[in-house]
Enzyme design. Structure first.
Site, PDB file in Angstrom:
ATOM      1  N   CYS A 181       0.874  -1.171   0.000  1.00  0.00           N
ATOM      2  CA  CYS A 181       0.000   0.000   0.000  1.00  0.00           C
ATOM      3  C   CYS A 181       0.907   1.215   0.000  1.00  0.00           C
ATOM      4  O   CYS A 181       1.521   1.545   1.023  1.00  0.00           O
ATOM      5  CB  CYS A 181      -0.921   0.008   1.218  1.00  0.00           C
ATOM      6  SG  CYS A 181      -1.932   1.507   1.360  1.00  0.00           S
ATOM      7  N   GLU A 197      -3.890   1.093  -6.124  1.00  0.00           N
ATOM      8  CA  GLU A 197      -3.044  -0.030  -6.508  1.00  0.00           C
ATOM      9  C   GLU A 197      -2.804   0.070  -8.006  1.00  0.00           C
ATOM     10  O   GLU A 197      -3.559   0.710  -8.737  1.00  0.00           O
ATOM     11  CB  GLU A 197      -3.698  -1.355  -6.129  1.00  0.00           C
ATOM     12  CG  GLU A 197      -2.750  -2.526  -6.114  1.00  0.00           C
ATOM     13  CD  GLU A 197      -1.471  -2.216  -5.360  1.00  0.00           C
ATOM     14  OE1 GLU A 197      -0.465  -1.893  -6.042  1.00  0.00           O
ATOM     15  OE2 GLU A 197      -1.482  -2.266  -4.120  1.00  0.00           O
TER      16      GLU A 197
END
Length: 247
Positions: A2, A103
């Site tokens: 992340c 992402e």
């Protein structure tokens, strides 16, 4: 991993969700990046506290942070074993208020960014750990990392990792290390329920940490044409090499 996330809900919405007494007022942030100050919620004397820390954990035994790798994520599978995280996991767990994360997926020869957000539109909490680093001259800096796990089934087409999302009824379970040991707390790393998150492609403008604003979470046109962008991981590495300016 992340490497970017969102904090877009109103401050009062976060306050209601996390139940801290502080009344912080902060703007929406659509592209939170490593080394920036970020909010966390932790337990202090048995009460939840809102505070700001640097995103990128520095263990207390580090002598020179400028020579230490940037630790923005802690893998859940090894967080209880790695020297950089195990003491924080035992004693200093926290929550990252968030509204989703980004992402990147490789397709057609380029990396395409996707926004991953709760389908119900409500804010969520990422599991985290925090530490206090004390420098040779007594200077102090609080830092934190987001705990990650293998991606849930609905996100595996994007990436093999995702943040651990802690449900509201488990906030105290995660935060209270005096009652819940580090090994027991890892039950929260199990796969989450289907249907929690929605993922869609967004503009490559999010690749640059200098960009911010609600336009970053607008769905990308179906046939958006854009030149290849450097991978976010490469950008993070470059930034890490300039960490001297932060200390």
């Amino acid at each position: 991993m992340c490497g970017r996330y969102l904090i877009t809900s109103a401050p009062e919405a976060f306050r209601r969700l996390f139940g801290y007494p502080e009344q912080p007022n902060f703007p929406a942030r659509y592209n939170v990046a490593p080394t920036q100050p970020v909010p966390i919620v932790r337990l202090v004397d048995g009460k939840r506290q809102f505070t700001l820390v640097r995103w990128g954990l520095i263990p207390p035994w580090v002598k020179d942070p400028r020579q230490f790798s940037l630790l923005i994520n802690a893998r859940g599978e090894s967080v209880n074993d790695k020297p950089a995280f195990r003491n924080a996991m035992r004693r200093r767990r926290c929550l990252f208020p968030a509204d989703g994360f980004y992402e990147w997926k490789t397709a057609d020869g380029r990396r395409r960014p996707y926004a991953v957000r709760p389908r119900d539109g409500n804010p969520v909490a990422f599991a985290g750990v925090w530490e206090t680093w004390i420098g040779p001259n007594g200077e102090e800096m609080e830092t934190a990392a987001i705990v990650t796990k293998p991606a849930d089934r609905e996100l595996t087409h994007l990436h093999d990792r995702m943040p651990v999302i802690v449900p509201p009824d488990a906030f105290d379970f995660w935060l209270d290390s005096s009652k819940v040991d580090a090994t027991t707390a890892t039950v929260l790393f199990d796969p989450g329920p289907d249907g929690l998150l929605d993922a869609y492609e967004v503009s490559p403008a999010v690749n640059s940490a200098a960009n911010d604003g609600p336009q970053l979470i607008e769905p990308a046109p179906a046939e958006a044409a854009a030149p290849p962008e450097p991978a976010p991981a490469a950008r993070a590495k470059k930034k890490d090499e300039r960490q001297g300016s932060l200390f």
